[in-house]
Every structure is written in C-alpha cells, then in structure tokens.
Design a protein around this motif. Sequence first.
Motif, PDB file in Angstrom:
ATOM      1  N   GLY A 117      53.183  23.058  54.394  1.00 49.90           N
ATOM      2  CA  GLY A 117      52.529  24.168  53.621  1.00 49.90           C
ATOM      3  C   GLY A 117      51.080  24.093  53.327  1.00 49.90           C
ATOM      4  O   GLY A 117      50.544  25.178  53.300  1.00 49.90           O
ATOM      5  N   SER A 125      58.789  28.138  53.495  1.00 45.12           N
ATOM      6  CA  SER A 125      58.430  27.217  54.524  1.00 45.12           C
ATOM      7  C   SER A 125      57.176  27.394  55.005  1.00 45.12           C
ATOM      8  O   SER A 125      56.342  28.212  54.391  1.00 45.12           O
ATOM      9  CB  SER A 125      59.466  28.083  55.686  1.00 45.12           C
ATOM     10  N   ARG A 131      58.912  23.547  45.723  1.00 44.42           N
ATOM     11  CA  ARG A 131      59.061  23.421  47.236  1.00 44.42           C
ATOM     12  C   ARG A 131      60.097  24.477  47.744  1.00 44.42           C
ATOM     13  O   ARG A 131      61.195  24.020  48.312  1.00 44.42           O
ATOM     14  CB  ARG A 131      59.136  22.208  47.710  1.00 44.42           C
ATOM     15  N   ALA A 187      55.433  24.589  50.052  1.00 38.37           N
ATOM     16  CA  ALA A 187      56.134  23.948  51.211  1.00 38.37           C
ATOM     17  C   ALA A 187      55.856  22.556  51.833  1.00 38.37           C
ATOM     18  O   ALA A 187      55.830  22.235  52.739  1.00 38.37           O
ATOM     19  CB  ALA A 187      56.037  25.113  52.247  1.00 38.37           C
TER      20      ALA A 187
END
Length: 408
Positions: free
Chosen positions: A89, A16, A13, A85
Amino acid sequence: MSPVAEVEQPVGRVGSPIEVLCIFAKLGFTCFGGPIAHIGYFRDEFVVRRKWIDEDAYADLVGLCQFLPGPASSQVGFSIGLMRAGYLGALAAWTGFTLPSAAALVLFAYGAGALSGPIGTGLLHGLKLTAVAIVAQAVWGMARTLCPDRERASIAAAAAVVILVSTSSVAQIGAIVLGGIAGLWLCRSGTTPTSGHVEVPVSRGAGLVALAAFFFLLAGLPVLRGATGSSAVSLFDAFYRSGALVFGGGHVVLPLLREAFVTPGWVSDDAFLAGYGAAQAVPGPLFTFAAYLGTVVVPEPHGPAGSVLGLIGIFLPGILILLGVLPFWDTFRRRSGAQATMRGVNAAVVGLLGAALYNPVWTGTIHAPRDFGIALVGFVLLTAWRAPPLLVVAFSALAGVLATVLPG
C-alpha cells in the motif's frame, strides 16, 4: 488527543494496494500547489471524506514528516498507504502520487508538454489559484480542531511569525521544536491517554534496519563514487544527498540540486531553471523535478533510465528515515508528556500552514481582485458545498483562462 467522534472505522491495514493506488493516482493528477497544498488535499480525502485516519493522528503525522528530512507531503502519503495496506500500500501510494508528474516532466524534457500563450498562462494561473483555496481550507479546518484555546492559538501565531520572518528550513524546524517545548509547558491540562491506535506494519527491528541503511548510504555512496569513478554512482549520490539533507521539502531542495548538478556542469543553468518552472506547473510532488534532471543530465545514464535513477535516489532517503521512525511513533504519542508536546507541535504546524498561505501561496498567486474572487469561490465550494477538489481544480483552471483571455 482522542480521535474525533465521526471516525467510522479504525485506522489500520484494512484496504488493498489497488484501492490505495487508484486514490493516490487521482490525487497525483489533481494535487496542484506544492507540499502545503498537498497536505490540504490529503486531509480532505483521508480525514474528512474517507475517514482512514482521525484529525489528531493526521496532524501528528504531518508534524512528524515536517520535522524529518525529505519531501513532507510524499512522506505523509506514503505513511497513509502503509497504514491502510502495508508495504504494498505504501508503494502504491508513492507510485500513484509520483508517476503522473514524473511522466509529465520527462515529456517536457523531450520538448513536449510546454504551455505557452495566453490560454496556457491562464490555465497555469488558475491551477495556482486552486492551491490558495486548498491551503485556506486546510488552515481553517485544522485551526478549529487543533487550536481551540488561547495557548495553542498563541503557539500557532508565534510559529507563523517565525516562518514569515525567515522561510529557511532551519526556521521551519525551529518553529516546530519551539512549538513542542511550548506545548510541554502550556498544554498539559486535559491530556488523556489516547484511545485511537495507529497501526504501522513496521517492526522496531525493521525500523532500525531502515535507519542504518539511511546513514550507511549517506556515508558510503561518496566512498563508492570515489572508488569506482562510476557516473551512475555519482548521479545517484547527488540525488540521494539532496533528498537526505533537505528539510521541509519542495522549494528547499532547489539550491541543493543546483549545486549538485549545475556547478559540475552536468546540467546547464538555463535547462535547470526551465525544468524547475515546469515542475511547479504540474501536479504532484516537486521532488519529481529529479525525473527531469535525470533525463537531461549529461553523464550517463540519462534519458528514461536517468529519470528512474533520479526518482529513486531523491525519494529513498526520506522513505528510509520515515520507516525508521514510524514504529516508535504510536508509543510516543500515547504518553501524557508526548501528548502535550504534540499539541504544541500540531499548533505550530497550523502556524506553518498559515504562514505558507500568505507566502508563497497568496503573494505568488493573488495579483488582482478577480484572482481573489476565483480563490474565494473555490474556498466556499470546498468548505460550504463540500465539493470534490477535482471540481474546484476544473473551475479554477477555466476561470483562470477566462480571466486571462478576456479584457478587463
């Protein structure tokens, strides 16, 4: 199954949701050719170019999503967004990949967006030729990495034969299961602990809740429909049940949706087939056909509200069961026996891709020598020149139009 050497950043992760949304929106506008082609696009974008995930982990993920009910390519994209994300995400990946085709099909439902005449026919044919090049590139690249020995090459060939003999969803699941069993038997040599960690920000508790929700809705919606008599609940149940009971995604959902919507008279057969044809002409997941059905369906809600209801209903079960399984996936793939099993599964997935390259991608698209020439140029652009897929889409579309309107 260790990560490939060129991975430059860990899978995890580190991005963004906006980044994920922009990339998947681009794919949502350019990914023609159905779920198998989408897997090829994703591999080129996230394994080869951006290195968000390594080849082995990507192949494992594809094998997992092929095995689960729901739209396989959308599940793969959702998982990549989740790993990159987090939950936002994942939502961004699904939104970016789904909305372009959903919007196009809603417009088609209102009478806009239909392509006709030789230019429209040539454009659509050229876009289908793009899928030939993309799928061929995926088969070529994955076969070199995932079938480097005679055992795995044999598993891939056997899986391809199974799919070519029978294209049913049961055959697809059977080929993957048999590939896993053959891998456990033939591919134990050389298995080492996997050093690459795939971070999935979903706890095991959350996964169990997602699984419970999947089965609760599957069993509870028919009861709620009967108790309330609500047309909205009936429509949502029809979409949810179709999404929950389809394996392999894409075209496999057609008979389920037809039974759910045409048989009770909610949609005419002509309108159903017209929308299904349009769904194959737009990029993105074929499950966005639900947006069209939700727009034209007779019971309320229809129109834009019906399209939203259809999209949520048909995609939700695949997302819930994926969230339920993902927390246990990384632990599973680290075991030596699991590695051998997944080697066989990955080889079987290559076989599935190879079979799909022939039927329906090749048989439904290559009708003349010039078709083969256009697809071949696209394949060389992708593999030798490393051209972006968007360029190949543009080339194939233009070539398809010229091939249609010019004599000979």
